[in-house]
Structure formats: C-alpha cells, structure tokens
Write a protein that holds these residues in place. Structure first.
Motif, PDB file in Angstrom:
ATOM      1  N   GLY A  70       0.780  -1.221   0.000  1.00  0.00           N
ATOM      2  CA  GLY A  70       0.000   0.000   0.000  1.00  0.00           C
ATOM      3  C   GLY A  70       0.811   1.270   0.000  1.00  0.00           C
ATOM      4  N   THR A  71       2.129   1.184   0.005  1.00  0.00           N
ATOM      5  CA  THR A  71       2.984   2.351  -0.005  1.00  0.00           C
ATOM      6  C   THR A  71       3.732   2.414  -1.326  1.00  0.00           C
ATOM      7  OG1 THR A  71       3.295   2.156   2.375  1.00  0.00           O
ATOM      8  CG2 THR A  71       4.869   3.524   1.186  1.00  0.00           C
ATOM      9  N   PRO A  72       3.626   3.537  -2.029  1.00  0.00           N
ATOM     10  CA  PRO A  72       4.349   3.637  -3.301  1.00  0.00           C
ATOM     11  C   PRO A  72       5.853   3.704  -3.070  1.00  0.00           C
ATOM     12  CG  PRO A  72       3.335   5.726  -2.758  1.00  0.00           C
ATOM     13  CD  PRO A  72       2.874   4.743  -1.728  1.00  0.00           C
ATOM     14  N   ASP A  73       6.615   3.236  -4.056  1.00  0.00           N
ATOM     15  CA  ASP A  73       8.064   3.359  -3.949  1.00  0.00           C
ATOM     16  C   ASP A  73       8.499   4.666  -4.605  1.00  0.00           C
ATOM     17  OD1 ASP A  73       8.081   2.906  -6.708  1.00  0.00           O
ATOM     18  OD2 ASP A  73       8.691   0.815  -6.503  1.00  0.00           O
ATOM     19  N   ARG A  74       9.792   4.923  -4.596  1.00  0.00           N
ATOM     20  CA  ARG A  74      10.319   6.187  -5.133  1.00  0.00           C
ATOM     21  C   ARG A  74      10.073   6.325  -6.636  1.00  0.00           C
ATOM     22  NH1 ARG A  74      13.457   8.919  -1.452  1.00  0.00           N
ATOM     23  NH2 ARG A  74      13.887   7.744   0.446  1.00  0.00           N
ATOM     24  N   THR A  75      10.131   5.223  -7.355  1.00  0.00           N
ATOM     25  CA  THR A  75       9.891   5.260  -8.794  1.00  0.00           C
ATOM     26  C   THR A  75       8.450   5.645  -9.079  1.00  0.00           C
ATOM     27  OG1 THR A  75      11.593   3.582  -9.148  1.00  0.00           O
ATOM     28  CG2 THR A  75      10.005   3.911 -10.925  1.00  0.00           C
ATOM     29  N   ASP A  76       7.513   5.046  -8.353  1.00  0.00           N
ATOM     30  CA  ASP A  76       6.097   5.386  -8.515  1.00  0.00           C
ATOM     31  C   ASP A  76       5.860   6.860  -8.183  1.00  0.00           C
ATOM     32  OD1 ASP A  76       5.499   2.737  -9.164  1.00  0.00           O
ATOM     33  OD2 ASP A  76       4.954   2.230  -7.092  1.00  0.00           O
ATOM     34  N   ALA A  77       6.489   7.333  -7.123  1.00  0.00           N
ATOM     35  CA  ALA A  77       6.308   8.721  -6.705  1.00  0.00           C
ATOM     36  C   ALA A  77       6.888   9.685  -7.744  1.00  0.00           C
ATOM     37  CB  ALA A  77       6.951   8.948  -5.341  1.00  0.00           C
ATOM     38  N   ALA A  78       8.043   9.352  -8.306  1.00  0.00           N
ATOM     39  CA  ALA A  78       8.643  10.200  -9.342  1.00  0.00           C
ATOM     40  C   ALA A  78       7.753  10.243 -10.579  1.00  0.00           C
ATOM     41  CB  ALA A  78      10.038   9.696  -9.693  1.00  0.00           C
ATOM     42  N   SER A  79       7.165   9.116 -10.943  1.00  0.00           N
ATOM     43  CA  SER A  79       6.239   9.081 -12.078  1.00  0.00           C
ATOM     44  C   SER A  79       5.002   9.926 -11.799  1.00  0.00           C
ATOM     45  CB  SER A  79       5.822   7.640 -12.380  1.00  0.00           C
ATOM     46  OG  SER A  79       6.915   6.895 -12.812  1.00  0.00           O
ATOM     47  N   ALA A  80       4.530   9.887 -10.562  1.00  0.00           N
ATOM     48  CA  ALA A  80       3.362  10.690 -10.180  1.00  0.00           C
ATOM     49  C   ALA A  80       3.671  12.185 -10.282  1.00  0.00           C
ATOM     50  CB  ALA A  80       2.920  10.330  -8.766  1.00  0.00           C
ATOM     51  N   LEU A  81       4.875  12.580  -9.871  1.00  0.00           N
ATOM     52  CA  LEU A  81       5.249  13.993  -9.992  1.00  0.00           C
ATOM     53  C   LEU A  81       5.346  14.410 -11.454  1.00  0.00           C
ATOM     54  CD1 LEU A  81       7.929  14.897  -7.308  1.00  0.00           C
ATOM     55  CD2 LEU A  81       5.516  15.478  -7.388  1.00  0.00           C
ATOM     56  N   ALA A  82       5.867  13.547 -12.294  1.00  0.00           N
ATOM     57  CA  ALA A  82       5.947  13.854 -13.725  1.00  0.00           C
ATOM     58  C   ALA A  82       4.541  14.046 -14.298  1.00  0.00           C
ATOM     59  CB  ALA A  82       6.689  12.751 -14.462  1.00  0.00           C
ATOM     60  N   ARG A  83       3.623  13.207 -13.873  1.00  0.00           N
ATOM     61  CA  ARG A  83       2.242  13.333 -14.341  1.00  0.00           C
ATOM     62  C   ARG A  83       1.614  14.638 -13.854  1.00  0.00           C
ATOM     63  NH1 ARG A  83      -2.899  10.961 -12.344  1.00  0.00           N
ATOM     64  NH2 ARG A  83      -4.363  11.310 -14.034  1.00  0.00           N
ATOM     65  N   LEU A  84       1.863  15.000 -12.606  1.00  0.00           N
ATOM     66  CA  LEU A  84       1.332  16.258 -12.073  1.00  0.00           C
ATOM     67  C   LEU A  84       1.878  17.441 -12.861  1.00  0.00           C
ATOM     68  CD1 LEU A  84      -0.411  17.647  -9.926  1.00  0.00           C
ATOM     69  CD2 LEU A  84       1.602  17.649  -8.428  1.00  0.00           C
ATOM     70  N   ARG A  85       3.146  17.387 -13.210  1.00  0.00           N
ATOM     71  CA  ARG A  85       3.755  18.470 -13.992  1.00  0.00           C
ATOM     72  C   ARG A  85       3.082  18.588 -15.363  1.00  0.00           C
ATOM     73  NH1 ARG A  85       7.638  21.778 -13.446  1.00  0.00           N
ATOM     74  NH2 ARG A  85       8.686  20.760 -11.720  1.00  0.00           N
ATOM     75  N   GLU A  86       2.766  17.451 -15.986  1.00  0.00           N
ATOM     76  CA  GLU A  86       2.082  17.459 -17.286  1.00  0.00           C
ATOM     77  C   GLU A  86       0.666  18.025 -17.178  1.00  0.00           C
ATOM     78  OE1 GLU A  86       2.114  13.469 -18.743  1.00  0.00           O
ATOM     79  OE2 GLU A  86       4.279  13.450 -19.047  1.00  0.00           O
TER      80      GLU A  86
END
Length: 125
Positions: free
Chosen positions: A15-31
């Motif tokens: 249930g906890t995202p890893d750093r890769t998932d979190a980095a992908s989420a930030l990239a999506r937020l930026r888009e």
C-alpha cells in the motif's frame, strides 16, 4: 495470473508507493498542471519519496508546511492552500501520503487540488 502477481511491486502489495512510482506521479502532475513550479511527495513519517528539485530543500519545506497546517487545528490537516504575492503553495494528505506543490500566483486552487487528488488516487491504487 501468477505471473502478474509475481510482477507486483512492494508498493502495490503493502500500500505504499516506492520512489519510482512517486517520481512518475510527480511527472504526471507536472504534465497536468501548467502553472506548477515544483512539488514533493512524502510518505509515512515524512519520508521524502520524490521531489522536483533539491531533495533536502523540498523535503524540509514540505514537512514544515504540513506541520504549520497541523498546528492550526486539533487534527492533522487534510489539505492546505497558502497564497502570497509571489506564488501559491498547496498541500494534500491522504493516509500516509502527502503531496506539496508550489504554483504560480493566481493558479486556480480548485483545479490544482483536483490534479493533486487525481495523482494521489493513482499513486495509492
């Protein structure tokens, strides 16, 4: 089906995202958010999972914003919005995860929070 289960990351199973998932989420937020200057995602106990800039600066600033929002009430703040003449800061918390974002001045708060909620929902899934 067994192969799919074997490929699941720890982030999915615990249930906890890893750093890769979190980095992908930030990239999506930026888009999604044209006015976004930068953001950070914090995990349990304020652990920095991803940041759009210097990890130490973003981690400290994100934790400080959440602490200030928490101090204003009797329970942990679920969201916060601070506007200044220079820009706007947003914080959104769901369970053990938090996203803190900084955007240009006069950003539509409802749209920024909608984008943050969307990214948070996907990150938790």
């Amino acid at each position: 089906m067994v192969a799919m289960l074997a490929q699941m990351t720890d982030a999915t199973t615990n249930g906890t995202p890893d750093r890769t998932d979190a980095a992908s989420a930030l990239a999506r937020l930026r888009e999604m958010s044209a006015d976004l200057r930068g953001a950070a995602i914090l995990g349990a106990d304020g652990e920095l999972l991803a940041a759009s800039g210097d990890d130490d600066s973003w981690g400290d600033a994100a934790r400080a914003l959440l602490a200030a929002a928490d101090a204003a009430g009797s329970a942990p703040a679920q969201r916060a919005h601070v506007a200044t003449e220079d820009g706007e800061a947003f914080a959104l918390r769901s369970g053990d995860l938090a996203i803190v974002a900084v955007a240009e001045r006069f950003t539509l708060a409802s749209l920024m929070l909608f984008d943050m909620r969307s990214v948070m929902r996907d990150l938790k899934a």
